[in-house]
Design a protein around this motif. Structure first.
Motif, PDB file in Angstrom:
ATOM      1  N   LEU A 173     -13.127   0.912   4.228  1.00 16.12           N
ATOM      2  CA  LEU A 173     -12.182  -0.214   4.317  1.00 16.12           C
ATOM      3  C   LEU A 173     -11.618  -0.367   5.726  1.00 16.12           C
ATOM      4  CD1 LEU A 173     -10.308  -2.390   2.854  1.00 16.12           C
ATOM      5  CD2 LEU A 173      -8.610  -0.549   2.806  1.00 16.12           C
ATOM      6  N   PRO A 226       2.565  -4.147   0.578  1.00 12.99           N
ATOM      7  CA  PRO A 226       3.757  -3.388   0.182  1.00 12.99           C
ATOM      8  C   PRO A 226       4.671  -4.267  -0.671  1.00 12.99           C
ATOM      9  CG  PRO A 226       3.367  -3.197   2.539  1.00 12.99           C
ATOM     10  CD  PRO A 226       2.439  -4.256   2.034  1.00 12.99           C
ATOM     11  N   LEU A 247       5.917   6.500  10.850  1.00  9.58           N
ATOM     12  CA  LEU A 247       7.205   6.132  10.241  1.00  9.58           C
ATOM     13  C   LEU A 247       7.005   5.288   8.979  1.00  9.58           C
ATOM     14  CD1 LEU A 247       9.372   5.171  13.368  1.00  9.58           C
ATOM     15  CD2 LEU A 247       9.751   7.098  11.813  1.00  9.58           C
ATOM     16  N   SER A 248       6.105   4.277   9.059  1.00  6.46           N
ATOM     17  CA  SER A 248       5.991   3.383   7.895  1.00  6.46           C
ATOM     18  C   SER A 248       5.158   4.005   6.784  1.00  6.46           C
ATOM     19  CB  SER A 248       5.472   1.996   8.291  1.00  6.46           C
ATOM     20  OG  SER A 248       4.608   2.052   9.383  1.00  6.46           O
ATOM     21  N   LEU A 285      -0.060  -0.958   8.745  1.00  6.10           N
ATOM     22  CA  LEU A 285      -0.389  -2.272   9.299  1.00  6.10           C
ATOM     23  C   LEU A 285       0.848  -3.155   9.371  1.00  6.10           C
ATOM     24  CD1 LEU A 285      -3.760  -3.694   7.894  1.00  6.10           C
ATOM     25  CD2 LEU A 285      -3.255  -2.729  10.129  1.00  6.10           C
ATOM     26  N   TRP A 286       1.618  -3.152   8.281  1.00  9.73           N
ATOM     27  CA  TRP A 286       2.845  -3.955   8.273  1.00  9.73           C
ATOM     28  C   TRP A 286       3.849  -3.417   9.291  1.00  9.73           C
ATOM     29  CZ3 TRP A 286       4.028  -8.602   6.212  1.00  9.73           C
ATOM     30  CH2 TRP A 286       3.090  -9.146   5.325  1.00  9.73           C
ATOM     31  N   GLY A 287       3.928  -2.115   9.388  1.00 12.11           N
ATOM     32  CA  GLY A 287       4.857  -1.501  10.343  1.00 12.11           C
ATOM     33  C   GLY A 287       4.571  -1.940  11.768  1.00 12.11           C
ATOM     34  N   MET A 288       3.281  -1.876  12.171  1.00 15.23           N
ATOM     35  CA  MET A 288       2.933  -2.245  13.540  1.00 15.23           C
ATOM     36  C   MET A 288       3.170  -3.734  13.775  1.00 15.23           C
ATOM     37  SD  MET A 288      -0.381   0.143  14.416  1.00 15.23           S
ATOM     38  CE  MET A 288      -1.278  -0.194  12.903  1.00 15.23           C
ATOM     39  N   MET A 294       4.971   4.143  14.846  1.00 18.29           N
ATOM     40  CA  MET A 294       5.147   3.196  13.740  1.00 18.29           C
ATOM     41  C   MET A 294       4.232   3.536  12.575  1.00 18.29           C
ATOM     42  SD  MET A 294       7.633   1.332  13.935  1.00 18.29           S
ATOM     43  CE  MET A 294       7.389   0.550  12.340  1.00 18.29           C
ATOM     44  N   LEU A 305      -5.641  -8.002   4.258  1.00 19.41           N
ATOM     45  CA  LEU A 305      -5.674  -6.973   3.213  1.00 19.41           C
ATOM     46  C   LEU A 305      -5.097  -7.509   1.906  1.00 19.41           C
ATOM     47  CD1 LEU A 305      -4.726  -3.420   4.505  1.00 19.41           C
ATOM     48  CD2 LEU A 305      -6.959  -4.386   3.966  1.00 19.41           C
ATOM     49  N   ALA A 325      -2.803  -7.642   8.244  1.00 24.46           N
ATOM     50  CA  ALA A 325      -1.978  -7.316   7.081  1.00 24.46           C
ATOM     51  C   ALA A 325      -2.182  -8.363   5.979  1.00 24.46           C
ATOM     52  CB  ALA A 325      -0.510  -7.233   7.485  1.00 24.46           C
ATOM     53  N   LEU A 346       7.002   6.194   4.239  1.00 31.59           N
ATOM     54  CA  LEU A 346       7.729   5.576   3.122  1.00 31.59           C
ATOM     55  C   LEU A 346       6.980   5.741   1.808  1.00 31.59           C
ATOM     56  CD1 LEU A 346       8.995   2.235   4.747  1.00 31.59           C
ATOM     57  CD2 LEU A 346      10.353   4.247   4.153  1.00 31.59           C
ATOM     58  N   VAL A 347       5.638   5.860   1.881  1.00 31.75           N
ATOM     59  CA  VAL A 347       4.867   6.111   0.652  1.00 31.75           C
ATOM     60  C   VAL A 347       4.252   7.508   0.697  1.00 31.75           C
ATOM     61  CG1 VAL A 347       4.371   3.777  -0.130  1.00 31.75           C
ATOM     62  CG2 VAL A 347       2.997   4.756   1.703  1.00 31.75           C
ATOM     63  N   ILE A 384      10.418  -1.311   5.875  1.00 29.00           N
ATOM     64  CA  ILE A 384       9.593  -1.040   7.064  1.00 29.00           C
ATOM     65  C   ILE A 384      10.221  -1.716   8.278  1.00 29.00           C
ATOM     66  CG2 ILE A 384       7.341  -1.363   8.151  1.00 29.00           C
ATOM     67  CD1 ILE A 384       6.100  -1.388   5.350  1.00 29.00           C
ATOM     68  N   VAL A 434      -5.241   4.244   1.330  1.00 29.72           N
ATOM     69  CA  VAL A 434      -5.180   2.791   1.463  1.00 29.72           C
ATOM     70  C   VAL A 434      -3.732   2.298   1.499  1.00 29.72           C
ATOM     71  CG1 VAL A 434      -5.735   0.608   0.329  1.00 29.72           C
ATOM     72  CG2 VAL A 434      -7.413   2.446   0.369  1.00 29.72           C
ATOM     73  N   PHE A 460      -2.078   3.135   4.744  1.00 28.69           N
ATOM     74  CA  PHE A 460      -2.677   2.303   5.788  1.00 28.69           C
ATOM     75  C   PHE A 460      -2.054   0.900   5.774  1.00 28.69           C
ATOM     76  CE2 PHE A 460      -6.124  -0.727   6.971  1.00 28.69           C
ATOM     77  CZ  PHE A 460      -6.194  -0.419   8.319  1.00 28.69           C
ATOM     78  N   THR A 461      -1.894   0.342   4.561  1.00 28.54           N
ATOM     79  CA  THR A 461      -1.279  -0.984   4.444  1.00 28.54           C
ATOM     80  C   THR A 461       0.136  -0.976   5.013  1.00 28.54           C
ATOM     81  OG1 THR A 461      -2.471  -1.137   2.363  1.00 28.54           O
ATOM     82  CG2 THR A 461      -0.873  -2.864   2.814  1.00 28.54           C
ATOM     83  N   TYR A 462       0.876   0.060   4.672  1.00 26.55           N
ATOM     84  CA  TYR A 462       2.240   0.169   5.195  1.00 26.55           C
ATOM     85  C   TYR A 462       2.222   0.268   6.721  1.00 26.55           C
ATOM     86  CZ  TYR A 462       4.738   0.476   0.763  1.00 26.55           C
ATOM     87  OH  TYR A 462       5.301   0.161  -0.446  1.00 26.55           O
TER      88      TYR A 462
END
Lengths: 230, 237
Positions: free
Chosen positions: B6, A45, B101-102, B124-127, B98, A37, A34, B105-106, A53, B117, B120-122
């Motif tokens: 990516l 985010p 779910l995350s 990554l943060w979610g997990m 996860m 990125l 994360a 949000l977008v 989240i 992208v 995907f970022t969301y």
């Protein structure tokens, strides 16, 4: 009993030091993709969305975060817990590996030697699971279509077969507790499904029911001994 | 950079490998400490190496079970992330949950073009945030749990505390097993029950009737599983 306990306690201290150090490392490693990125591609985010989240995660899994490490501790022990809550697969890989390592070495869980064998079992199972996940990541898509359909379809029966074999292994030490435990668990699962009870509550209630079955048998045996004496 | 490019980029492979390296290093230091302790208390090499071998064999079977989910995860979030997340805490279905779910949000929907992208970022943060929960709780609780157990042994009848611990083992596996077989039975599907039954009986036969064959004991769980799943597939598949 006491001498045995003291030698174990030193080993336990070593494990706790190793466990805390490796957990801290894992905590950082967990965020590196994360952060990567963000640093190299500038994508992250919004601050409030990160909180959102986290909120979604906490609402869905928050109870599991707390309940699982506690409910599994009695089985995993100190080192098993540290390894499992980084490497995952508690019930399906780590516990069976620990149980079989103890069984083949002929040691009891809950003793010092039992802890040693559980650690050996859990740690060596990590190498196996990492190797297989890595192998499947690289060649899974090419190899899977060539395996016989019969074999691939039987994968859906892996978990019940696994848990039943492990259950037989732990339950045969005390047949009454073993039979009682699974019967009570199935009744509770049935009630849980009817009431749509959340998963975390079922974990807690059924693990507690296993303890309750043992407690009832313990009290019953003691009272029987009591009457025999009398 | 294109989305697919990516999520499968060398940089992301590198970033994801740190966690896998952490998992392997941790297992290595614990294994080394335990082997040293086994020698110190005078266990025979034959016993602890036999135990180790059995753990390795036992771990092979269940390592196969996430392979199909792994392939679908690779398609959604790319190989490096799927590889990392199946090697760390959180079952495959937890990671998938996860991700959806995350990214929701977008308004990113897994498996559609809307999963780009940003989604995907969301994810990554979610997990990462979800895994952090288990890691933090373990960080704060495990050493306390070990103290609590020590105190229980000192304070109460050790025989009862041992029963308490074995009760949690029985309860936990009863929970895992009953979770697998009860619900399908209610829907009239007996395949999983059959898999469990055959596997349990095989286990009993190997550990009771064939108890004198030590090598057989090391293979016991793997053989029982194979017998259970293949019989169930042949009968109910």
């Amino acid at each position: 009993m006491h001498a045995e306990f003291n030698t174990g306690s030193e080993f336990n201290k070593t494990l706790i030091t190793l466990g805390i150090a490796t957990l801290c490392f894992a905590l950082i490693a967990n965020f590196i993709p994360a952060i990567y990125l963000f640093v190299f591609h500038g994508i992250i985010p919004k601050g409030e969305d990160i909180l959102k989240i986290w909120g979604v995660a906490a609402a869905t899994y928050g109870v599991s975060w707390v309940v699982q490490p506690i409910a599994y501790y009695g089985v995993l022990g100190t080192s098993g817990s540290y390894i499992t809550w980084v490497a995952g697969s508690a019930g399906d890989i780590r516990l069976p590996a620990a149980a079989m390592a103890q069984k083949v070495a002929g040691v009891e869980s809950g003793t010092h030697e039992g802890d040693i064998m559980a650690t050996i079992g859990v740690a060596s199972s990590v190498f196996v699971s990492v190797a297989f996940v890595t192998l499947f990541t690289f060649i899974g898509a090419n190899v899977l279509p060539h395996l016989p359909q019969f074999f691939i379809k039987s994968f859906s029966f892996i978990l019940p077969a696994l848990f039943a074999a492990v259950y037989m292994e732990v339950a045969r030490k005390d047949i009454r507790a073993g039979v009682g435990g699974i019967v009570v668990a199935m009744i509770l699962t049935y009630i849980g499904i009817q009431l749509k009870a959340p998963g975390w509550a079922m974990t807690l209630i059924i693990v507690a029911s296993g303890v309750a079955v043992n407690r009832i048998l313990y009290v019953y045996d003691r009272s029987k001994k009591g009457t025999e004496k009398a | 950079m294109e989305f697919q490019e990516l999520i499968n980029s060398p940089g992301l492979w590198l970033a994801s490998s740190v966690m896998v390296i952490a998992v392997v290093i941790q297992a290595f230091v614990f294994l080394r400490a335990a082997l040293a302790e086994a020698r110190k208390v005078g266990m025979s090499r034959e016993r602890y190496i036999g135990g180790l071998r059995s753990a390795v064999i036992t771990a092979i079977g269940p390592s196969f079970s996430p392979v199909i989910v792994l392939l679908s995860l690779i398609a959604v979030i790319g190989a490096p992330t799927a590889w990392m997340r199946l090697n760390d805490i959180g079952a495959a279905r937890t990671e998938l949950a996860m991700v959806s779910l995350s990214s929701a949000l977008v308004h990113g929907e897994v498996g559609t073009a809307s999963f780009g992208v940003e989604a995907f970022t969301y994810a990554l943060w979610g997990m990462a945030l979800n895994n952090m929960g288990w890691i933090l709780v373990s960080l704060f609780c495990v050493h306390r749990m070990s103290k609590i157990v020590e105190r229980l042994y000192a304070k109460y009848n050790p025989a009862w505390i041992r029963l308490l611990m074995s009760g949690t083992i029985i309860g936990l596996f009863a929970y895992l097993l009953s979770g697998q077989i009860t619900s399908p039975m209610l829907h009239g599907q007996y395949g999983k029950l059959c898999a469990g039954f055959v596997s349990a009986v095989t286990m009993l036969i190997i550990t009771r009737l064939l108890a004198k064959y030590q090598r057989m004991q090391e293979l016991a769980l793997g053989l029982a599983m194979l017998a259970g799943m293949l019989t169930a597939q042949a009968t109910f598949g």
